[in-house]
Design an enzyme around this catalytic site. Structure first.
Site, PDB file in Angstrom:
ATOM      1  N   LYS A  33      35.857  39.122  29.507  1.00 48.17           N
ATOM      2  CA  LYS A  33      35.496  38.917  30.913  1.00 48.17           C
ATOM      3  C   LYS A  33      34.467  39.962  31.331  1.00 48.17           C
ATOM      4  O   LYS A  33      33.458  39.655  31.961  1.00 48.17           O
ATOM      5  CB  LYS A  33      36.771  39.048  31.778  1.00 48.17           C
ATOM      6  CG  LYS A  33      36.546  38.852  33.258  1.00 48.17           C
ATOM      7  CD  LYS A  33      37.803  39.223  34.054  1.00 48.17           C
ATOM      8  CE  LYS A  33      37.895  40.727  34.222  1.00 48.17           C
ATOM      9  NZ  LYS A  33      38.366  41.207  35.524  1.00 48.17           N
ATOM     10  N   SER A 181      37.188  52.833  41.919  1.00 47.57           N
ATOM     11  CA  SER A 181      36.834  51.803  40.946  1.00 47.57           C
ATOM     12  C   SER A 181      35.544  52.192  40.228  1.00 47.57           C
ATOM     13  O   SER A 181      34.587  52.631  40.865  1.00 47.57           O
ATOM     14  CB  SER A 181      36.632  50.461  41.647  1.00 47.57           C
ATOM     15  OG  SER A 181      36.111  49.513  40.747  1.00 47.57           O
ATOM     16  N   GLN A 183      33.762  49.970  38.930  1.00 50.25           N
ATOM     17  CA  GLN A 183      32.873  48.805  39.108  1.00 50.25           C
ATOM     18  C   GLN A 183      31.709  49.131  40.039  1.00 50.25           C
ATOM     19  O   GLN A 183      30.633  48.553  39.920  1.00 50.25           O
ATOM     20  CB  GLN A 183      33.662  47.616  39.658  1.00 50.25           C
ATOM     21  CG  GLN A 183      34.710  47.095  38.676  1.00 50.25           C
ATOM     22  CD  GLN A 183      35.632  46.056  39.305  1.00 50.25           C
ATOM     23  OE1 GLN A 183      35.358  45.555  40.397  1.00 50.25           O
ATOM     24  NE2 GLN A 183      36.723  45.734  38.629  1.00 50.25           N
ATOM     25  N   ASP A 324      44.010  47.603  32.987  1.00 46.62           N
ATOM     26  CA  ASP A 324      44.373  46.180  32.938  1.00 46.62           C
ATOM     27  C   ASP A 324      45.498  45.870  31.956  1.00 46.62           C
ATOM     28  O   ASP A 324      46.113  44.801  32.033  1.00 46.62           O
ATOM     29  CB  ASP A 324      43.147  45.320  32.603  1.00 46.62           C
ATOM     30  CG  ASP A 324      42.137  45.294  33.746  1.00 46.62           C
ATOM     31  OD1 ASP A 324      42.414  45.895  34.807  1.00 46.62           O
ATOM     32  OD2 ASP A 324      41.069  44.678  33.568  1.00 46.62           O
ATOM     33  N   LYS A 421      42.045  32.804  36.137  1.00 45.95           N
ATOM     34  CA  LYS A 421      41.079  33.833  36.563  1.00 45.95           C
ATOM     35  C   LYS A 421      40.357  34.435  35.345  1.00 45.95           C
ATOM     36  O   LYS A 421      39.155  34.664  35.392  1.00 45.95           O
ATOM     37  CB  LYS A 421      41.802  34.937  37.344  1.00 45.95           C
ATOM     38  CG  LYS A 421      40.852  36.004  37.881  1.00 45.95           C
ATOM     39  CD  LYS A 421      41.585  37.029  38.722  1.00 45.95           C
ATOM     40  CE  LYS A 421      40.639  37.878  39.558  1.00 45.95           C
ATOM     41  NZ  LYS A 421      39.965  38.944  38.838  1.00 45.95           N
TER      42      LYS A 421
HETATM   43  O1  LIG Z   1      33.953  46.712  35.080  1.00 45.22           O
HETATM   44  C1  LIG Z   1      34.806  45.891  34.742  1.00 45.22           C
HETATM   45  O2  LIG Z   1      34.516  44.852  34.090  1.00 45.22           O
HETATM   46  C2  LIG Z   1      36.213  46.134  35.119  1.00 45.22           C
HETATM   47  C3  LIG Z   1      36.630  47.381  35.522  1.00 45.22           C
HETATM   48  C4  LIG Z   1      38.048  47.713  35.824  1.00 45.22           C
HETATM   49  O3  LIG Z   1      38.143  47.962  37.212  1.00 45.22           O
HETATM   50  P1  LIG Z   1      38.233  49.441  37.868  1.00 45.22           P
HETATM   51  O4  LIG Z   1      37.023  50.189  37.492  1.00 45.22           O
HETATM   52  O5  LIG Z   1      38.285  49.124  39.329  1.00 45.22           O
HETATM   53  O6  LIG Z   1      39.493  50.070  37.353  1.00 45.22           O
HETATM   54  C5  LIG Z   1      39.015  46.598  35.422  1.00 45.22           C
HETATM   55  O7  LIG Z   1      40.235  46.755  36.067  1.00 45.22           O
HETATM   56  C6  LIG Z   1      38.462  45.227  35.722  1.00 45.22           C
HETATM   57  O8  LIG Z   1      39.332  44.193  35.312  1.00 45.22           O
HETATM   58  C7  LIG Z   1      37.149  44.990  35.007  1.00 45.22           C
HETATM   59  C1  LIG Z   2      41.302  43.841  37.936  1.00 46.13           C
HETATM   60  C2  LIG Z   2      40.821  42.756  37.369  1.00 46.13           C
HETATM   61  O1  LIG Z   2      39.704  42.099  37.740  1.00 46.13           O
HETATM   62  P1  LIG Z   2      38.659  42.290  38.934  1.00 46.13           P
HETATM   63  O2  LIG Z   2      38.758  43.688  39.442  1.00 46.13           O
HETATM   64  O3  LIG Z   2      37.342  41.983  38.299  1.00 46.13           O
HETATM   65  O4  LIG Z   2      39.020  41.264  39.980  1.00 46.13           O
HETATM   66  C3  LIG Z   2      41.503  42.186  36.172  1.00 46.13           C
HETATM   67  O5  LIG Z   2      40.958  41.246  35.565  1.00 46.13           O
HETATM   68  O6  LIG Z   2      42.589  42.636  35.803  1.00 46.13           O
END
Ligand SMILES: O=C(O)C1=C[C@@H](OP(=O)(O)O)[C@@H](O)[C@H](O)C1
Ligand SMILES: C=C(OP(=O)(O)O)C(=O)O
Length: 449
Positions: A33, A181, A183, A324, A421
């Site tokens: 993903k 996060s 992200q 995760d 998802k």
């Molecule tokens: O960058 C990514 O693809 C992700 C980062 C993680 O989030 P966090 O950085 O918020 O922990 C993870 O939990 C999420 O499912 C995917």
């Molecule tokens: C936290 C997750 O996803 P996202 O933050 O991308 O919604 C996940 O896939 O466990």
């Protein structure tokens, strides 16, 4: 497994998982993903025709493909049968769409799209489902103005809907917190490549989920873009870099893999996952070592990753870098002798659901003692008993408790379709562990297939 006709179980309100005496299987898991999201984002900025092979085609990645298309500059053609997504420039420039972009529960894509909309002249409104409207975006919104992009939370609570005033993504220096996060940092790194000048991103505190930022940098490098860095304190994205298009292959999803490794762990059997190894940037591969510490045997070779179950015992583990797979490890811990303490996992409270609370509630229903802390969980293993498991519209809760059901009679998973998802074919893949190919029944005992 290639997606064929949709599994009818996706529409059920609940399913009972059948128990299995042992397992000895090779399991092909779907594409990552996180990589699929990264390649989609990078391909869409690249101006090049790019095909993602072995792409994950799931709710989240489809939302992202549609979200990118809404900005007008690319088409993202999804071929479910061949597990490919082809991203092609339309020849039009990016522009803010008139309609708001709905991203469902797709957290990473929504966060990546916020910065991307910074390149689209006009005001882009991005929103998501009910839970997404509670998830934090504030740190990202605060970091964008220094680069020339104004982005605000419409309700002023730091969550979607978000409005982004795009078209002047100048670049420059910005600061961001990495505590909530990773992200946000990944979103800035990817989208800064198209800034007019270099972008310097300073992380003001400790970055969590670091492997995901490594994955971002690796995906960018694979597509021709270099990032300069000072550890995790500062990243510089030099302007004017040329992207490589062509074709990229997505490796198997390490989080998706975790459920099948957990099956080997709780059943004392053996599972091999081909196509992934220790050299992966996916931090969730670290679960293999964690399960080995709990008493399993692990091997990494040209066949992939093989996990063989053993006498399970509790461990102390910091899981900040692999959030995760915490629910997966927690379920395995329920079957282990002694206590497992999982620390440094506060980020689980702001995922698809509050995963610390969800895992605590559902394991307690199965008769397992769990101490819940703000950023930790302590699980005392025992003999879990059957229960009806609430899944909170969270794919990972459904999948990890399904694994408990392989060992414990009477585990009923509510809303099994929520796996879509990240793993739409989860139930079909679980079927492959069973000699008769049937992993679930309706609650009345009738087989589903
Ligand atoms: O960058 C990514 O693809 C992700 C980062 C993680 O989030 P966090 O950085 O918020 O922990 C993870 O939990 C999420 O499912 C995917
Ligand atoms: C936290 C997750 O996803 P996202 O933050 O991308 O919604 C996940 O896939 O466990």
């Amino acid at each position: 497994m290639a997606a064929g006709a949709p599994d009818p179980r996706r529409k059920e309100t609940e399913l009972t998982v059948r128990t299995l005496r042992t397992v000895d299987s090779e399991v092909k898991v779907l594409g990552s993903k996180s990589y699929t999201n990264r390649y989609l984002a990078i391909a869409s900025l690249s101006g090049q025709d790019t095909t993602l092979e072995n792409a994950l085609i799931s709710d989240d990645t489809v939302y992202f493909a549609r979200g990118i298309e809404a900005l007008g500059h690319v088409r993202a053609e999804i071929d479910e049968r061949h597990e490919t997504i082809r991203v092609t420039p339309t020849g039009e420039p990016m522009r803010a769409p008139a309609d708001e972009i709905f991203m469902g529960g797709a957290g990473t894509p929504l966060r990546f799209l916020i910065s991307m909309a910074g390149h689209a002249p006009g005001v882009t409104t991005i929103t998501g489902n009910k839970r997404m409207q509670e998830r934090p975006m504030g740190d990202l919104l605060a970091a964008l103005p220094a680069l020339g992009v104004d982005a605000v939370s419409v309700r002023g609570n730091g969550s979607p809907p978000v409005q982004v005033a795009g078209g002047s993504f100048r670049g420059g220096a910005t600061q961001i917190s990495g505590a909530v996060s990773s992200q946000f940092t990944s979103s800035l790194l990817i989208n800064s490549v198209l800034a007019e000048t270099d972008v310097e991103i300073t992380i003001t505190d400790d970055l969590i989920s670091k492997p995901y930022v490594e994955m971002t940098i690796a995906a960018l490098a694979e597509m021709g873009v270099q990032i300069k860095r000072d550890g995790y304190a500062r990243f510089t994205v030099p302007a004017g870099q040329a992207f490589r298009g062509g074709s990229v292959t997505v490796e198997p999803d390490a989080s998706g893999m975790s459920y099948f490794l957990a099956a080997a762990a709780v059943l004392g059997g053996r599972v091999t996952i081909p196509g992934i190894g220790r050299d992966s940037y996916q931090g969730d591969v670290g679960l293999v070592d964690a399960l080995a510490r709990m008493g399993c045997a692990a091997s990494f070779d040209q066949k992939g990753i093989t996990l063989t179950g053993g006498e399970l015992h509790g461990i102390e583990i910091d899981m900040e870098s692999m959030p995760d797979v915490v629910p997966t490890l927690a379920v395995v811990a329920a079957f282990a002798r002694g206590t497992t303490h999982i620390s440094n996992i506060a980020s689980l409270r702001v995922k698809e659901c509050d995963r610390i609370a969800a895992v605590t509630n559902e394991l307690r229903k199965m008769g397992i003692a769990v101490d819940e802390h703000h950023d930790a969980m302590t699980i005392t293993g025992g003999t879990p008993t059957g229960a009806v498991i609430e899944t909170y519209d969270d794919h990972r809760i459904a999948m990890c408790f399904a694994i408990a059901g392989l060992r414990t009679e009477g585990v009923v998973i509510k809303d099994p379709g929520c796996v879509a998802k990240s793993y739409p074919t989860f139930w079909e893949t679980l079927d492959t562990l069973f000699p008769d190919g049937k992993s679930t029944t309706f609650p009345d005992g009738k087989s589903t297939r």
